[in-house]
Motif scaffolding. Structure first.
Motif, mmCIF file in Angstrom:
data_model
loop_
_atom_site.group_PDB
_atom_site.id
_atom_site.type_symbol
_atom_site.label_atom_id
_atom_site.label_comp_id
_atom_site.label_asym_id
_atom_site.label_seq_id
_atom_site.Cartn_x
_atom_site.Cartn_y
_atom_site.Cartn_z
ATOM 1 N N ARG A 98 -10.369 -3.365 -11.600
ATOM 2 C CA ARG A 98 -10.230 -1.759 -10.883
ATOM 3 C C ARG A 98 -9.411 -1.825 -9.699
ATOM 4 O O ARG A 98 -9.930 -2.566 -8.950
ATOM 5 N N HIS A 99 -8.323 -1.364 -9.571
ATOM 6 C CA HIS A 99 -7.480 -1.453 -8.285
ATOM 7 C C HIS A 99 -6.436 -0.490 -8.340
ATOM 8 O O HIS A 99 -5.829 -0.443 -9.635
ATOM 9 N N SER A 100 -5.907 0.135 -7.311
ATOM 10 C CA SER A 100 -4.712 0.800 -7.163
ATOM 11 C C SER A 100 -4.293 0.724 -5.816
ATOM 12 O O SER A 100 -4.774 0.825 -4.835
ATOM 13 N N PRO A 134 -1.992 -1.533 -10.903
ATOM 14 C CA PRO A 134 -3.243 -2.483 -10.344
ATOM 15 C C PRO A 134 -2.792 -3.827 -10.180
ATOM 16 O O PRO A 134 -1.906 -4.099 -10.859
ATOM 17 N N LYS A 135 -3.116 -4.433 -9.220
ATOM 18 C CA LYS A 135 -2.805 -5.796 -8.796
ATOM 19 C C LYS A 135 -3.129 -6.746 -9.807
ATOM 20 O O LYS A 135 -4.165 -6.538 -10.529
ATOM 21 N N ALA A 188 -7.025 -7.746 -11.118
ATOM 22 C CA ALA A 188 -7.913 -6.875 -10.872
ATOM 23 C C ALA A 188 -8.546 -6.015 -12.071
ATOM 24 O O ALA A 188 -7.476 -5.702 -12.716
ATOM 25 N N SER A 216 -11.909 5.420 -7.611
ATOM 26 C CA SER A 216 -10.981 4.597 -6.545
ATOM 27 C C SER A 216 -11.139 5.279 -5.288
ATOM 28 O O SER A 216 -10.931 6.165 -5.160
ATOM 29 N N HIS A 241 0.847 -1.206 -0.051
ATOM 30 C CA HIS A 241 0.032 0.023 -0.019
ATOM 31 C C HIS A 241 0.690 1.388 -0.046
ATOM 32 O O HIS A 241 1.946 1.297 0.895
#
Ligand SMILES: [Zn+2]
Length: 308
Positions: A77-79, A71-72, A75, A104, A49
């Motif tokens: 949508r991810h940050s 993004p992972k 995923a 997000s 993080h």
């Protein structure tokens, strides 16, 4: 472990600046290794993080260039970016927020004066408060930034007033956050709670006071304002009529400059940030670069990683 990535080392405009034909910008156009985006760092206590200090207009390019901020895998949508801590309301510190819309979840941490600037400019409403929390900071009161699910980040951040001024676009206008008191420019002390290792971030600082020296003494790492080499360099180069001081930035060199003021404070690692494209220390072979390095200072490339 405290991980830091220098996302961008340049001052507002970057290197090269879009409309600048100075020797440094020309050199950067012909050699991409000399290009730098606008000042911002990413930091993390767990490697998963991340928090940004300031969101520069180049944030999209900076995220693309930094795998830790992608993004992972798998995923949609991810940050990994859990928050942005703002140290002032200048364009080069806040404009990147506009590229971080798209719902997000993350938090914006800033002094109430800077939050008031965002509030007064309705374009920042694209960051829906339902997803993007605004968290006011109190000077000299440390806090632990939270992850989007509310869990602790393992970081402790202490905001403090830095000698400086309000954003230049507010000159001669009513400040949305009121005119009185500090808060327009802050410094940060960031600590990894697990190890006690810490660093200071002061990318805008108009003067090195005795009080500030006492604060920085013995620090493992300091990021410091490297906007100009000498106070009048923009005037000398014919690039404008502003001095470093008039913009709220102490010079690197000179008897009261940052290098002299921070000498002998037993700081392990000193890194200049927010370096203007007029600053000859950007040129790898300049006498100014040599002088800065001999004084123990680093002029970082974008992407430089430091682990504390
Ligand atoms: Zn230039």
């Amino acid at each position: 472990m405290l991980r830091v990535v220098v996302l961008g080392a340049a001052a507002g405009g970057g290197v090269p600046q879009w409309n600048c034909g100075c020797a440094i910008c020309r050199a950067a156009r012909s050699d991409s290794r000399q290009q730098r985006t606008q000042a911002s760092i990413a930091l993390s206590a767990d490697g998963a993080h991340w928090f940004l200090i300031n969101a520069s207009p180049d944030v999209r390019q900076q995220i693309t260039a930094t795998p830790q901020l992608h993004p992972k895998p798998g995923a949609l949508r991810h940050s990994p970016i859990a928050g942005v801590i703002l140290t002032n309301g200048e364009i080069d510190a806040v404009a990147g927020l506009l590229s971080m819309r798209e719902s997000s979840p993350f938090s914006i941490y800033a002094h109430p004066k800077v939050l008031a600037i965002l509030k007064a400019n309705s374009i920042f409403d694209v960051l829906n408060e339902k997803y993007v929390r605004r968290v006011p900071l109190t000077l000299e009161t440390s806090f632990e930034p939270a992850l989007p699910d509310g869990s602790p980040s393992g970081l402790e951040v202490l905001p403090f007033a830095a000698p400086g001024k309000a954003a230049w676009y507010l000159e001669g206008r009513d400040h949305p956050g009121g005119l009185a008191g500090a808060g327009d420019t802050i410094g940060l002390r960031v600590e990894d709670k697990a190890t006690g290792r810490y660093f200071y971030f002061l990318a805008a600082c108009a003067e090195v006071t005795e009080q500030l020296k006492a604060r920085l003494a013995g620090a493992p790492l300091v990021f410091f304002d490297g906007t100009v080499w000498r106070d009048d360099e923009m005037i000398l180069a014919g690039l404008g009529n502003k001095t470093g001081q008039s913009m709220g930035h102490v010079a690197m060199s000179g008897a009261s400059g940052a290098m002299a003021a921070l000498a002998g404070l037993d700081i392990d690692r000193k890194v200049f940030l927010h370096i203007n494209n007029s600053n000859p220390a950007l040129l790898p072979t300049s006498a100014e670069r040599r002088t800065a390095e001999q004084a123990g200072w680093q002029i970082p490339m974008d992407g430089t990683e430091i682990v504390l």
